[in-house]
Motif scaffolding. Structure first.
Motif, PDB file in Angstrom:
ATOM      1  N   PRO A 258       0.824  -1.216   0.000  1.00 26.45           N
ATOM      2  CA  PRO A 258       0.000   0.000   0.000  1.00 26.45           C
ATOM      3  C   PRO A 258       0.858   1.265   0.000  1.00 26.45           C
ATOM      4  O   PRO A 258       1.957   1.290   0.559  1.00 26.45           O
ATOM      5  CB  PRO A 258      -0.799  -0.117   1.304  1.00 26.45           C
ATOM      6  CG  PRO A 258       0.046  -0.975   2.182  1.00 26.45           C
ATOM      7  CD  PRO A 258       0.741  -1.946   1.282  1.00 26.45           C
ATOM      8  N   PHE A 259       0.361   2.293  -0.655  1.00 32.82           N
ATOM      9  CA  PHE A 259       1.038   3.589  -0.634  1.00 32.82           C
ATOM     10  C   PHE A 259       0.870   4.228   0.739  1.00 32.82           C
ATOM     11  O   PHE A 259      -0.139   4.042   1.406  1.00 32.82           O
ATOM     12  CB  PHE A 259       0.451   4.522  -1.701  1.00 32.82           C
ATOM     13  CG  PHE A 259       1.001   4.285  -3.082  1.00 32.82           C
ATOM     14  CD1 PHE A 259       2.209   4.849  -3.467  1.00 32.82           C
ATOM     15  CD2 PHE A 259       0.312   3.508  -3.997  1.00 32.82           C
ATOM     16  CE1 PHE A 259       2.717   4.647  -4.740  1.00 32.82           C
ATOM     17  CE2 PHE A 259       0.812   3.297  -5.268  1.00 32.82           C
ATOM     18  CZ  PHE A 259       2.020   3.864  -5.640  1.00 32.82           C
ATOM     19  N   LYS A 260       1.877   4.992   1.132  1.00 30.25           N
ATOM     20  CA  LYS A 260       1.822   5.767   2.366  1.00 30.25           C
ATOM     21  C   LYS A 260       1.838   7.249   2.014  1.00 30.25           C
ATOM     22  O   LYS A 260       2.563   7.673   1.107  1.00 30.25           O
ATOM     23  CB  LYS A 260       3.007   5.438   3.277  1.00 30.25           C
ATOM     24  CG  LYS A 260       3.021   4.010   3.780  1.00 30.25           C
ATOM     25  CD  LYS A 260       4.200   3.787   4.716  1.00 30.25           C
ATOM     26  CE  LYS A 260       4.211   2.364   5.250  1.00 30.25           C
ATOM     27  NZ  LYS A 260       5.355   2.121   6.173  1.00 30.25           N
ATOM     28  N   GLU A 268       2.287  10.407  -2.349  1.00 27.41           N
ATOM     29  CA  GLU A 268       2.445   9.193  -1.565  1.00 27.41           C
ATOM     30  C   GLU A 268       3.585   8.353  -2.125  1.00 27.41           C
ATOM     31  O   GLU A 268       4.064   8.594  -3.238  1.00 27.41           O
ATOM     32  CB  GLU A 268       1.131   8.396  -1.584  1.00 27.41           C
ATOM     33  CG  GLU A 268       0.590   8.152  -2.969  1.00 27.41           C
ATOM     34  CD  GLU A 268      -0.829   7.593  -2.980  1.00 27.41           C
ATOM     35  OE1 GLU A 268      -1.442   7.545  -1.898  1.00 27.41           O
ATOM     36  OE2 GLU A 268      -1.295   7.187  -4.050  1.00 27.41           O
ATOM     37  N   TYR A 269       4.010   7.360  -1.342  1.00 26.50           N
ATOM     38  CA  TYR A 269       5.142   6.549  -1.765  1.00 26.50           C
ATOM     39  C   TYR A 269       4.984   5.117  -1.254  1.00 26.50           C
ATOM     40  O   TYR A 269       4.202   4.835  -0.335  1.00 26.50           O
ATOM     41  CB  TYR A 269       6.448   7.134  -1.237  1.00 26.50           C
ATOM     42  CG  TYR A 269       6.650   6.932   0.243  1.00 26.50           C
ATOM     43  CD1 TYR A 269       7.441   5.892   0.720  1.00 26.50           C
ATOM     44  CD2 TYR A 269       6.037   7.772   1.165  1.00 26.50           C
ATOM     45  CE1 TYR A 269       7.620   5.696   2.073  1.00 26.50           C
ATOM     46  CE2 TYR A 269       6.216   7.582   2.529  1.00 26.50           C
ATOM     47  CZ  TYR A 269       7.006   6.546   2.982  1.00 26.50           C
ATOM     48  OH  TYR A 269       7.187   6.355   4.324  1.00 26.50           O
ATOM     49  N   ARG A 270       5.755   4.225  -1.870  1.00 29.78           N
ATOM     50  CA  ARG A 270       5.844   2.850  -1.376  1.00 29.78           C
ATOM     51  C   ARG A 270       7.188   2.259  -1.798  1.00 29.78           C
ATOM     52  O   ARG A 270       7.775   2.656  -2.809  1.00 29.78           O
ATOM     53  CB  ARG A 270       4.698   1.983  -1.902  1.00 29.78           C
ATOM     54  CG  ARG A 270       4.718   1.713  -3.397  1.00 29.78           C
ATOM     55  CD  ARG A 270       3.530   0.840  -3.767  1.00 29.78           C
ATOM     56  NE  ARG A 270       3.401   0.650  -5.205  1.00 29.78           N
ATOM     57  CZ  ARG A 270       2.305   0.165  -5.783  1.00 29.78           C
ATOM     58  NH1 ARG A 270       1.255  -0.150  -5.037  1.00 29.78           N
ATOM     59  NH2 ARG A 270       2.249  -0.005  -7.089  1.00 29.78           N
ATOM     60  N   THR A 271       7.671   1.311  -1.014  1.00 34.22           N
ATOM     61  CA  THR A 271       8.908   0.607  -1.328  1.00 34.22           C
ATOM     62  C   THR A 271       8.621  -0.489  -2.341  1.00 34.22           C
ATOM     63  O   THR A 271       7.730  -1.303  -2.140  1.00 34.22           O
ATOM     64  CB  THR A 271       9.528  -0.004  -0.060  1.00 34.22           C
ATOM     65  OG1 THR A 271       9.740   1.040   0.905  1.00 34.22           O
ATOM     66  CG2 THR A 271      10.852  -0.666  -0.361  1.00 34.22           C
ATOM     67  N   THR A 272       9.373  -0.514  -3.427  1.00 29.83           N
ATOM     68  CA  THR A 272       9.129  -1.482  -4.497  1.00 29.83           C
ATOM     69  C   THR A 272      10.239  -2.518  -4.639  1.00 29.83           C
ATOM     70  O   THR A 272      10.061  -3.517  -5.330  1.00 29.83           O
ATOM     71  CB  THR A 272       8.956  -0.755  -5.841  1.00 29.83           C
ATOM     72  OG1 THR A 272      10.116   0.064  -6.085  1.00 29.83           O
ATOM     73  CG2 THR A 272       7.717   0.125  -5.826  1.00 29.83           C
TER      74      THR A 272
END
Length: 386
Positions: A258-260, A268-272
């Motif tokens: 999920p995006f934060k 927003e961001y997320r670790t990929t």
């Protein structure tokens, strides 16, 4: 308003110029002629490694040089012999036959590996090392930090890992329109060794062309707490069940992460991507193993509302420069602090004369770019100690 994106990690000597021998070469695959990275260059007292371009410089008071990369035939030579050869060293890939690969008793074998994992690790020692941190924005370099330091591991102390920074150079080139500060990983996370629990993994033998070792792939049977499946491999010395190389990937399905929300922003961001590669070297004095080469890779996707999304890639490259000693150190940096916030004066003399951490062509171009933009303070924020 500035805000912070945290690069998410779940686990995350004074230099001597008196050496007698020095050499610089390029190591490539004999057949493909492609450069070989992470080739260990060493003798009894000193260590180095090749960079992504296959280049290395090795300095030692001892004439002996060994080149070792798992899956390739080892090279044992000396400075005198290498100096009369061409600039390129060719390493030969080992040949193997699939029918010779052991494919049985993998679970029982890995139980012995797990049982002896901690006992095979060197517990109390001091090590000199180089660490390179690089941050990219959409594959373009925007930050470089090189550190020369010592670490002391002492299992008898409450804080069993201490760091003494001896030299450092850092520079970054952030576009002010991005308005992003990055919180970087800490050294405790880099040096911490985490393996998945044995009872939640499936192990499978992977054909490996070096008969002296066994390569075992693993995968968690289901999703861990992060909602991802962990996978990777071990390369093990079956004589003592010691791990000599280990890779762990903590994200198998980034679309499910999920995006934060970014603080004070609609973005927003997320670790990929989050992977860690570790090589272990055997200390000849104690017959124990220590991490001599670590590479940690992290990718973060920033989802912008009004613009195209941006990928940020961060890598940490660590390699030991000497064999373990019992020397005490003067700790001057907390292992839990953001590594890019480390403060240390730039020493032109040291970085001009040091010869183990080489700049790639890509990083040289980046430094030139920073120099060209140093007066454009309205567009760029430059953080540097040199």
């Amino acid at each position: 308003m500035k805000y912070i994106i945290a690069l998410q990690f779940l686990f995350l000597c004074s230099f001597s110029y008196a050496q007698n021998f020095q050499i610089n070469k390029i190591v490539v695959d004999k057949k493909t002629k492609l450069p070989l990275e992470n080739v260990m260059i060493f003798n009894e007292y000193d260590n180095s490694t090749t960079n992504s371009e296959g280049k290395f410089v090795f300095v030692s008071q001892q004439n002996e040089i060994n080149l070792n990369l798992l899956g390739y035939k080892k090279i044992k030579t000396n400075f005198d012999k290498l100096k009369i050869q061409k600039d390129t060293i060719f390493m030969e890939f080992m040949t193997f036959q699939l029918q010779e690969v052991v494919v049985s008793n993998t679970d029982a074998f890995m139980k012995k590996v797990y049982d002896r994992f901690q006992d095979n690790l060197l517990q109390n020692y001091t090590l000199n090392f180089f660490l390179r941190n690089v941050l990219k924005k959409d594959q373009t370099n925007i930050l470089l930090q090189d550190i020369y330091a010592r670490k002391n591991k002492n299992s008898n102390q409450k804080n069993n890992l201490t760091i003494e920074i001896l030299n450092m150079r850092k520079t970054s080139l952030f576009e002010k329109k991005d308005k992003i500060n990055f919180q970087f990983p800490h050294l405790d996370g880099l040096f911490n060794i985490i393996v998945p629990q044995i009872d939640i993994c499936t192990f499978i033998e992977i054909p490996f062309n070096d008969p002296a070792f066994r390569k075992i792939g693993f995968r968690t049977n289901g999703k861990v707490k992060s909602g991802q499946i962990w996978n990777g491999y071990f390369i093990v010395n079956p004589k003592d069940y010691a791990v000599v190389e280990y890779t762990l990937s903590l994200i198998d399905d980034p679309e499910k992460i999920p995006f934060k929300k970014i603080l004070f922003s609609k973005e927003e961001y997320r670790t990929t991507q989050l992977t860690k590669f570790t090589q272990f070297t055997k200390d000849t004095k104690s017959n124990k193993y220590y991490p001599s080469n670590i590479k940690l890779e992290n990718q973060v996707l920033v989802n912008k509302q009004s613009k195209e999304s941006v990928y940020y890639d961060f890598t940490m490259d660590f390699f030991a420069t000497n064999s373990p000693t019992n020397e005490p150190i003067n700790a001057n940096f907390s292992t839990y602090n953001d590594i890019f916030r480390a403060q240390y004066p730039y020493s032109q003399d040291f970085w001009t004369n040091q010869n183990q951490l080489l700049l790639t062509v890509e990083l040289e171009l980046f430094l030139n770019s920073v120099s060209e933009k140093k007066d454009r303070t309205k567009e760029f924020k430059i953080i540097s100690n040199f």
